[in-house]
Design an enzyme around this catalytic site. Sequence first.
Site, PDB file in Angstrom:
ATOM      1  CD  GLU A 157      38.845 -44.623 -21.356  1.00 25.05           C
ATOM      2  OE1 GLU A 157      37.859 -44.463 -21.914  1.00 25.05           O
ATOM      3  OE2 GLU A 157      39.736 -45.690 -21.773  1.00 25.05           O
ATOM      4  CG  HIS A 192      37.356 -42.184 -24.700  1.00 24.55           C
ATOM      5  ND1 HIS A 192      38.044 -43.282 -24.756  1.00 24.55           N
ATOM      6  CD2 HIS A 192      37.532 -41.793 -25.939  1.00 24.55           C
ATOM      7  CE1 HIS A 192      38.677 -43.571 -25.616  1.00 24.55           C
ATOM      8  NE2 HIS A 192      38.198 -42.735 -26.656  1.00 24.55           N
ATOM      9  CG  ASP A 195      44.946 -38.599 -26.435  1.00 24.90           C
ATOM     10  OD1 ASP A 195      45.463 -38.521 -27.733  1.00 24.90           O
ATOM     11  OD2 ASP A 195      43.869 -38.694 -26.245  1.00 24.90           O
ATOM     12  CG  ASN A 197      34.574 -45.169 -23.532  1.00 21.42           C
ATOM     13  OD1 ASN A 197      34.670 -44.318 -23.971  1.00 21.42           O
ATOM     14  ND2 ASN A 197      35.367 -45.965 -22.793  1.00 21.42           N
TER      15      ASN A 197
END
Length: 245
Positions: A143, A138, A67, A136
């Site tokens: 996400e 991801h 990314d 979280n």
Amino acid sequence: MRLTLRTTEREVAAAAAERVAEVLAADAAAVLGLPTGRTPMRLYRLLARLGDEGALDFGRATTFNLDEFLGIGPDHPGSYHAYMRQHLFAHVNLPSARAHLLRGDAADPERECERYETDIEAAGGIDLQLLGIGANGHIGFNEPGPCLCARTHRAMLRPSTRRANALFFGGNAEAVPQEALSMGMGTILKARRIVLMATGKSKARAVARIVSGPLTTRLPASFLQLHRHVELICDRAAAALISDE
Ligand code: PGA
């Protein structure tokens, strides 16, 4: 899913470096998928050292990063281009033409995402995808949410993710771009082999949910359970909430 438990962060990095060495020993022209963030820094330091010692040769390898932040160019110090140069590319003999990253400053981000998918396919697909994991759940910038994207796409970052990346923007979460370009879940799951590294107690909940929880878009990493060749390498703190059931 294979679970490899190590005591310290250093040992997690060493185990991941062994996997990279195995893949490059089997095929010097292997295609590696690479993460950024704090977790892989030790791994990259080790790979650079192995390269220096002549134990690892990146001369025929190809890499694709997961990314990049949207709206900043490769020379921006907070970009993942800059991170990769600093932590790995400046230290190993990987030809720069085969070190691929998404361009955060692309005039047409959607076309840039398509180009990336095409380039990965043209390289023969990813042999080993290395991953970190967000607290979280991801992976890449996929996400948690009501749905996930399969292909490389433009992604909105969660406030917690922007805070976690503040380190790369002078400690200021507000300076972290709100959007990024990221490989999709399908892009990641098409890799022939996946190694996810998790270190520290902030990752313990996400790790426990990957190991025992249901598949859910609320925990993107849970989709790794669908892959045949995934290894989760954790230190003691990250593995602390895995139950024995
Ligand atoms: P970290 O990030 O290695 O900085 O914890 C991991 C991730 O968000 O993928």
